[in-house]
Design a protein around this motif. Sequence first.
Motif, PDB file in Angstrom:
ATOM      1  N   TRP A 188      -7.649   6.111  -0.980  1.00  0.00           N
ATOM      2  CA  TRP A 188      -6.225   5.819  -0.782  1.00  0.00           C
ATOM      3  C   TRP A 188      -5.487   7.146  -0.641  1.00  0.00           C
ATOM      4  CZ3 TRP A 188      -1.931   7.515  -3.241  1.00  0.00           C
ATOM      5  CH2 TRP A 188      -0.730   6.851  -2.954  1.00  0.00           C
ATOM      6  N   TYR A 189      -4.471   7.174   0.212  1.00  0.00           N
ATOM      7  CA  TYR A 189      -3.607   8.354   0.258  1.00  0.00           C
ATOM      8  C   TYR A 189      -2.160   7.917   0.400  1.00  0.00           C
ATOM      9  CZ  TYR A 189      -3.527   7.759   5.363  1.00  0.00           C
ATOM     10  OH  TYR A 189      -3.363   7.258   6.628  1.00  0.00           O
ATOM     11  N   TYR A 217      -4.368  12.084  -2.764  1.00  0.00           N
ATOM     12  CA  TYR A 217      -5.478  11.148  -2.593  1.00  0.00           C
ATOM     13  C   TYR A 217      -5.870  10.536  -3.937  1.00  0.00           C
ATOM     14  CZ  TYR A 217      -6.141  13.715   1.811  1.00  0.00           C
ATOM     15  OH  TYR A 217      -5.956  14.299   3.032  1.00  0.00           O
ATOM     16  N   ASP A 248       0.818  -1.211   0.000  1.00  0.00           N
ATOM     17  CA  ASP A 248       0.000   0.000   0.000  1.00  0.00           C
ATOM     18  C   ASP A 248       0.851   1.261   0.000  1.00  0.00           C
ATOM     19  OD1 ASP A 248      -2.442   1.305  -0.063  1.00  0.00           O
ATOM     20  OD2 ASP A 248      -2.467   1.595   2.101  1.00  0.00           O
ATOM     21  N   GLY A 284      -0.881   3.293  -5.349  1.00  0.00           N
ATOM     22  CA  GLY A 284      -2.092   4.107  -5.439  1.00  0.00           C
ATOM     23  C   GLY A 284      -2.008   5.302  -6.351  1.00  0.00           C
TER      24      GLY A 284
END
Length: 413
Positions: free
Chosen positions: A349-350, A273, A37, A42
Amino acid sequence: MSKVLIIGGGIVGLTSAYYLQKRGYEVTILDKGDITDNCSFGNAGMIVPSHFVPLAAPGMIQQGIRWMFDSKSPFYVRPSLNANLVSWGLKFMKHATAKHVSQAAVPLRDLSLLSKKLYEGLAKEPEFDFELTKNGILAFYKTEKAAEEEAHLAARAIELGLDMAVLTADECRALQPDLKLDVLGAVHYRCDAHLYPTKLMDALLKYLIKNGVSIQRNKEVDKIETSGNRITKVFAGNTSWEADEYILATGSWSPAVAKMADVKISLMPGKGYSFMEPEPQQRVTIPALLCEARVAITPMNGQIRYGGTMELDKINTRINMQRVKGIVESVPAYFPDLKPAVPAEKDIWYGFRPSSPDGLPYIGRCKKRENLIIATGHGMMGLSLGPATGLLVSQIVSGIATDINIEPYALVR
């Protein structure tokens, strides 16, 4: 066989491991998380030779100040007396000049073009299907001011040998006939490409594990031992690692990790983001940048990824829903039929882009620690510049000539 320890398992760390393993080094990667992650997963998946203008550019300071008073704006600096932010800000102001933009153009172009070439080579490998698509990026604008800025950018890009074209609104519609547009026009960054980041990272991880690279997950470095001008050990909890060469590829966490080796790196984390929405009609086939809104839209894996904002602040876990709403609300202004819903917090998601004050990454051997190589500071272009950085790291470790001149990326510059 020489040992190399890479701290950081993002795209820069993994591609460094890829090229080092191919050169015969024994490679270990330490990552503070489980490598599922980080920013490399992202992001908007864009490969952008078009992005040769650094964040530190004329007018950015004035624009940034105006944006600070808009809760939905694409750029925000949280006011703070934090010494790192103050130091970074002063350096940023020093570099926000036309001269710096001109000087940065060739180093950014060269790094991007090298990366694109490496991605094209990687995509031909049987184990590396990551949906590399080379149909460019469309930078849409709604105002005459943005149209003028984009036309100027396109002219400069053509001077630099990059493939760009200024399109009318009708020419844009012809490229994606099922997508309704409300724009003045766009610049088609035909030199650009895009990919699906999740597939890329998964493919890299599988390749590295299969080929003997040791990947140590959830190992957050908390101590670095030095002797003279060399690093001797790296500690994560009760475990230590020794290597001949050490690579620092920890993105926005780089200043804190480098400090353990008594090395200073000027970086600020810029939070961005993103979120995904289904797109069964497949109306968007070419990634888009919404110029005034600073929003990125990328088709990937049968969906659309919407992303944007740059919040300069300390690393934190806050989700600013106003910034996310700013992304959502900007889309229909350009594409009336695309109306993404405000996502639930759990679906947002960030990540943190490691932003240097002059907009150039840091790539090179550290003068203070002769067996430490810095590979960080790629800002919003980490995925785009990852393979080129990884290749250069492997060449620096090997002591051979680098594919491009790395002086502009030196830690001390």
